[in-house]
Each structure stands twice: as C-alpha cells, then as structure tokens.
Design a protein around this motif. Structure first.
Motif, short mmCIF file in Angstrom:
data_model
loop_
_atom_site.label_atom_id
_atom_site.label_comp_id
_atom_site.label_asym_id
_atom_site.label_seq_id
_atom_site.Cartn_x
_atom_site.Cartn_y
_atom_site.Cartn_z
N VAL A 162 -12.26 -48.13 35.89
CA VAL A 162 -11.67 -48.93 34.62
C VAL A 162 -12.41 -49.53 33.75
N GLU A 163 -13.45 -50.17 34.38
CA GLU A 163 -14.59 -50.88 33.34
C GLU A 163 -15.08 -49.90 32.41
N GLY A 164 -15.53 -48.54 32.87
CA GLY A 164 -16.03 -47.45 31.88
C GLY A 164 -15.03 -47.26 30.61
N VAL A 165 -13.75 -47.20 31.06
CA VAL A 165 -12.56 -46.89 30.39
C VAL A 165 -12.59 -48.00 29.26
N LEU A 166 -12.70 -49.21 29.69
CA LEU A 166 -12.42 -50.45 28.72
C LEU A 166 -13.67 -50.14 27.71
N GLU A 167 -14.77 -49.91 28.07
CA GLU A 167 -15.86 -49.80 27.21
C GLU A 167 -15.90 -48.44 26.32
N GLU A 168 -15.34 -47.57 26.70
CA GLU A 168 -15.40 -46.31 25.84
C GLU A 168 -14.47 -46.52 24.89
N LEU A 169 -13.18 -46.97 25.20
CA LEU A 169 -12.22 -47.42 24.23
C LEU A 169 -12.29 -48.57 23.30
N GLU A 170 -13.27 -49.41 23.73
CA GLU A 170 -13.59 -50.58 23.18
C GLU A 170 -12.18 -51.40 23.19
N ILE A 171 -11.73 -51.60 24.25
CA ILE A 171 -10.51 -52.66 24.45
C ILE A 171 -10.97 -54.19 24.25
N PHE A 226 -11.65 -39.19 29.90
CA PHE A 226 -12.76 -40.10 29.67
C PHE A 226 -14.19 -39.63 30.13
N LYS A 227 -15.21 -39.63 28.99
CA LYS A 227 -16.25 -39.08 29.06
C LYS A 227 -17.50 -39.94 29.53
N ASN A 228 -17.26 -41.45 29.52
CA ASN A 228 -18.41 -42.41 29.38
C ASN A 228 -18.93 -42.30 31.04
N GLU A 229 -20.23 -42.42 31.16
CA GLU A 229 -21.21 -42.19 32.25
C GLU A 229 -20.89 -42.93 33.59
N ARG A 230 -20.17 -44.19 33.06
CA ARG A 230 -19.71 -45.21 34.17
C ARG A 230 -18.59 -44.90 35.00
N ARG A 253 -3.22 -39.05 53.78
CA ARG A 253 -3.06 -40.61 53.88
C ARG A 253 -3.48 -41.29 52.69
N VAL A 254 -4.12 -40.38 51.65
CA VAL A 254 -4.82 -40.95 50.47
C VAL A 254 -4.00 -40.71 49.05
N ILE A 255 -3.73 -41.64 48.50
CA ILE A 255 -3.49 -41.69 47.14
C ILE A 255 -4.23 -42.17 46.10
N PHE A 256 -4.74 -41.68 45.16
CA PHE A 256 -5.61 -42.29 44.03
C PHE A 256 -4.93 -43.11 43.07
N ASP A 257 -5.39 -44.01 42.68
CA ASP A 257 -4.78 -44.84 41.66
C ASP A 257 -5.88 -45.40 40.64
N LEU A 258 -5.88 -44.79 39.71
CA LEU A 258 -7.01 -45.27 38.79
C LEU A 258 -6.55 -46.04 37.73
N SER A 259 -5.35 -46.47 37.58
CA SER A 259 -4.91 -47.28 36.59
C SER A 259 -4.87 -48.62 36.41
N GLU A 260 -5.67 -49.28 37.50
CA GLU A 260 -5.62 -50.56 37.48
C GLU A 260 -7.04 -50.88 38.15
N LYS A 261 -7.43 -52.24 38.23
CA LYS A 261 -8.83 -52.79 38.52
C LYS A 261 -8.19 -53.90 39.74
N ARG A 262 -8.46 -53.36 40.95
CA ARG A 262 -7.82 -54.09 42.19
C ARG A 262 -9.04 -54.94 42.59
N GLY A 263 -8.39 -56.08 43.85
CA GLY A 263 -9.33 -56.51 44.39
C GLY A 263 -9.83 -57.85 43.71
N MET A 264 -10.74 -58.65 44.46
CA MET A 264 -11.26 -59.78 44.12
C MET A 264 -12.46 -59.54 42.72
N LYS A 265 -12.97 -60.58 42.52
CA LYS A 265 -13.79 -60.59 41.35
C LYS A 265 -15.36 -59.86 41.89
N TYR A 266 -15.39 -60.20 43.05
CA TYR A 266 -16.71 -59.74 43.92
C TYR A 266 -16.70 -58.14 44.03
#
Length: 418
Positions: A162-171, A226-230, A253-266
């Motif tokens: 997600v961080e790479g996407v935000l950088e690539e698209l300059e959000i 998305f083509k950015n290295e990150r 058992r696995v589903i991929f969800d690339l549409s959001e940034k989950r978890g704590m800040k760390y």
C-alpha cells in the motif's frame, strides 16, 4: 452507582463461562507448545514510555497511573507485543535467535466499547525469511482447527504494498486516505479524488486497488497495475508465503486483501487478520514488525499474531462447540464421618470423576435438591439412619443401595448400568 456494578467495557466470567475460557486456553497451549513456543508472562503495568516510543497511539489508548515511588507515568498494558520486544532485547540480549514465545492475558484500552480484551498471542523473533510469516499462519490454522472451527479464513495483506502504491500515484493527505481505505469507503474515496483533482489513470488504478481482494490471482492483477519496486517486493513476499502455505495444504484458508493497510503503526510488512462468516468482527490480527525490537536496543526482525479469546469464545458458544459443564458426584455424609466421605471422594477423583463434598449442615433432602438443581448427575448419601445406610441417587426420586464393603466400586458399577 451500586456496589455490585462494574465499569462499562469490563466483564465477569461466571463459573461455566470461566470453565469454557480455561478449556480454550488449554487447547491453544496444547497446539502452540508442539510448535516449540515457550510461555512468557509480561507485567500488567509498565512505565508508559516503552509503549509511547513504539506508537504514540498507545499512549492515547492507555489507562495511565502515576508511580508513587518514581513519580513516572505508568500504563496498564494496552498491547503485548511491545512488552515481548522489550523483554527479548533486554533479557535475551546474549542469546541467539530465533525466539518463540506465547502469552495469554488481558490488554486494557481506555476507549468506548470493550475496554478489556483477553488475548492469546505468539511471537517469532529473529527470523526475516517469509517462512516465519507462513509459520504464524500455520499455527493459527492449527489452533482454530483444534478448537473445532472449519469455515474461518485468514486475510493476508502487506503494508509495504500500500505504501508503494501511495508513492507511485503521488496521493496527498495519506493518513486521511488510509482511513478511507480501512473503511472501504468507496464514496468517500471518490470524493477524496475529486476534491484533489485526481483523474484519469491515477483515479482508475486507485479504484482498482479497492478490488484487490481474493485468491492468489489477486497478486497477478496487482503486478499489472503497479510497477514501483516497493510494491513489487511486497508482492514477491506474498507469493513466497502462499507457496509455502500451499505446500502445507492451507491455501484454501487464505484470502489476499491488498486494498488497505492493516495493523498497528509498528507493523512493517505482511499483515494477518482472522475472520469467520458467523462472526461480524475480527477474531485476531498480527503481522511483521521488523523495526520494533530495535527500538529497545537490539535489531531483530519479528512477526506474530494475537487472537481475541473473547471473540473466539462467543463464536464457539454460538456454534455449540462446548460440552456442558461436567458435574458428576455430590457426596452427602449424614454423620459427618470425614474420613469415609473423603475416601469415597478420593477414589472417584482418582478415576477422573468430579466429586464434590456437601459440607453445609442442613436437611439432606435440601442438600440433595441443591445438588440436582446445580446440575450434578448423581448424589451419594452416606450413613443414612434408615436401612440401607448408603445410597446412590440418580434423580430425586430414584436411588440404589451401595455395598458397604466397596462403596466406590458399587457406585461405578451402578452408573454403568444407569
């Protein structure tokens, strides 16, 4: 406020609920120990600074008190993971990784709603390879299957994607945008893009980002968008994890969800969240946190998971996966011959039965009614004055004579027949 009230957001577990809680923890520990994880018990209260340095949001979430000895601010534990990181960096600084630890207990957060949450968590520290993340997922699968759950799924994402996407698209205004993503707020995102004049290909790819949810084909779709290295590196890690999980037989058992940034800040990489179709919220979450232990003085990669035991218990109760609380024998000794009553109870306990003594002085009929009302299956009456002297009641109206020479043996013989 009455003396029997407790603060909002806290709970009391009554005997049957507490018994179920203990059963859940027992089964979880059975699994986690087989993977080589060792128990650890962090303190309930620590100085606030270790939590604050990890994530300033933890300061806002914490119940805070002043240490009368040092004058420093302390926090009632809002999160286990920073504590485990501190312990590894300080108490195991001269030992070689990896470290595998598990823990259980309550975290406390001064927020509306639930303010105490019982967690069962485990951390794998000192492993940078994606096999470590796959291990965390595999342990979760083993635990949930041991508890009797079948239809659960583990959503896997990656904060770096997600961080790479935000950088690539300059959000711009990334924090606001991330909140909209977290809530999957399509109308809010469309308004966000419109207000900032984000149009054309940038807009289309953002909207497609929100659809990157599903099986492994999602990873291929993401590579095309998305083509950015990150982001590409993150996708490679997810492919490696999925390959390992597929070799374990856990791919369903696995589903991929690339549409959001989950978890704590760390959280710095792969993230996990557990869901079940019969439960409306998360059953647990975790992920990789490669920079957290370093904040306490030792650079070590790490990954882990915390399961919400309160949520799991509600789900297991909803599915009827608990046996009713077992109560076998209630022993009433009318002469209070302590030795005889104790020996009968001991003999039954040695055979694995729950045997409770009646030590309240009252009419035995009242004691017997109390026992059956509380759910005991059998009531043993010793030293009744009338003949026979020793009886086994299977209901308030049905009883059998017990052999004076072998009371426990005759009890067991009778219950096999009834």
């Amino acid at each position: 406020m009455g003396l029997t009230e407790i603060p909002e957001g806290f709970k009391t577990l009554l005997p049957e609920e507490a018994e179920r809680r203990n059963r859940i923890l027992f089964l979880m520990e059975e699994v986690i120990k087989l993977w080589g994880y060792e128990p650890i018990l962090p303190p309930s209260i620590e100085f606030l600074s270790p939590f604050k340095v990890v994530d300033e949001r933890l300061e806002e979430l914490s119940f805070k008190i002043v240490d009368r000895i040092t004058g420093k601010l302390m926090a009632v534990r809002p999160d286990f993971t920073p504590q485990v990181a501190r312990i590894v960096a300080s108490s195991f600084k001269n030992e070689e990784p990896p470290f595998r630890f598990y823990y259980s207990g309550k975290i406390f957060r001064d927020v509306p709603g639930e303010r105490e949450i019982f967690q069962f968590g485990f951390e794998l520290i000192g492993v940078k390879e994606t096999e470590g993340d796959a291990e965390i997922v595999a342990v979760v699968v083993n635990i949930l299957e041991k508890l009797g759950l079948k239809s659960f799924q583990i959503d896997i994402g990656h904060s770096e994607f997600v961080e790479g996407v935000l950088e690539e698209l300059e959000i711009p205004d990334r924090e606001e945008f991330l909140k909209l993503l977290a809530h999957k707020d399509l109308s809010g995102i469309e308004l966000f893009l419109e207000e900032r004049s984000i149009t054309g290909s940038r807009r289309e790819r953002i909207l497609e980002l929100m659809e990157l949810y599903g099986k492994e084909d999602v990873l291929e779709r993401a590579k095309g968008l998305f083509k950015n290295e990150r982001s590409r590196k993150a996708l490679k890690e997810l492919e490696e994890i999925f390959s390992i999980l597929r070799s374990y037989g856990f791919e369903k058992r696995v589903i991929f969800d690339l549409s959001e940034k989950r978890g704590m800040k760390y959280h710095t990489g792969v993230t996990f969240e557990v869901f079940h179709p019969l439960f409306g919220s998360s059953l647990g979450a975790g992920g990789r946190y490669d920079q957290l232990v370093g904040k306490f003085g030792r650079e070590l990669p790490a990954t882990g998971m915390a399961l919400n035991v309160d949520a799991l218990q509600l789900l297991l109760e909803k599915k009827g996966l608990f046996e009713s609380h077992r109560k076998d024998f209630y022993i009433i000794d009318l002469r209070k011959e302590l030795h005889k009553a104790y020996e009968v109870a001991r003999a039954l306990r040695e055979r694995g039965y729950i045997a409770t003594r009646d030590i309240v002085r009252r009419d035995f009929r009242k004691s017997m009614k109390t026992a059956f009302d509380k759910g005991y299956r059998f009531v043993v009456i010793l030293n009744r004055e009338e003949t026979p002297h020793h009886l086994l009641y299977t209901s308030p109206d049905e009883f059998f004579k017990l052999d004076e020479r072998d009371i426990p043996g005759s009890i067991l013989s009778l219950i096999d027949r009834v």
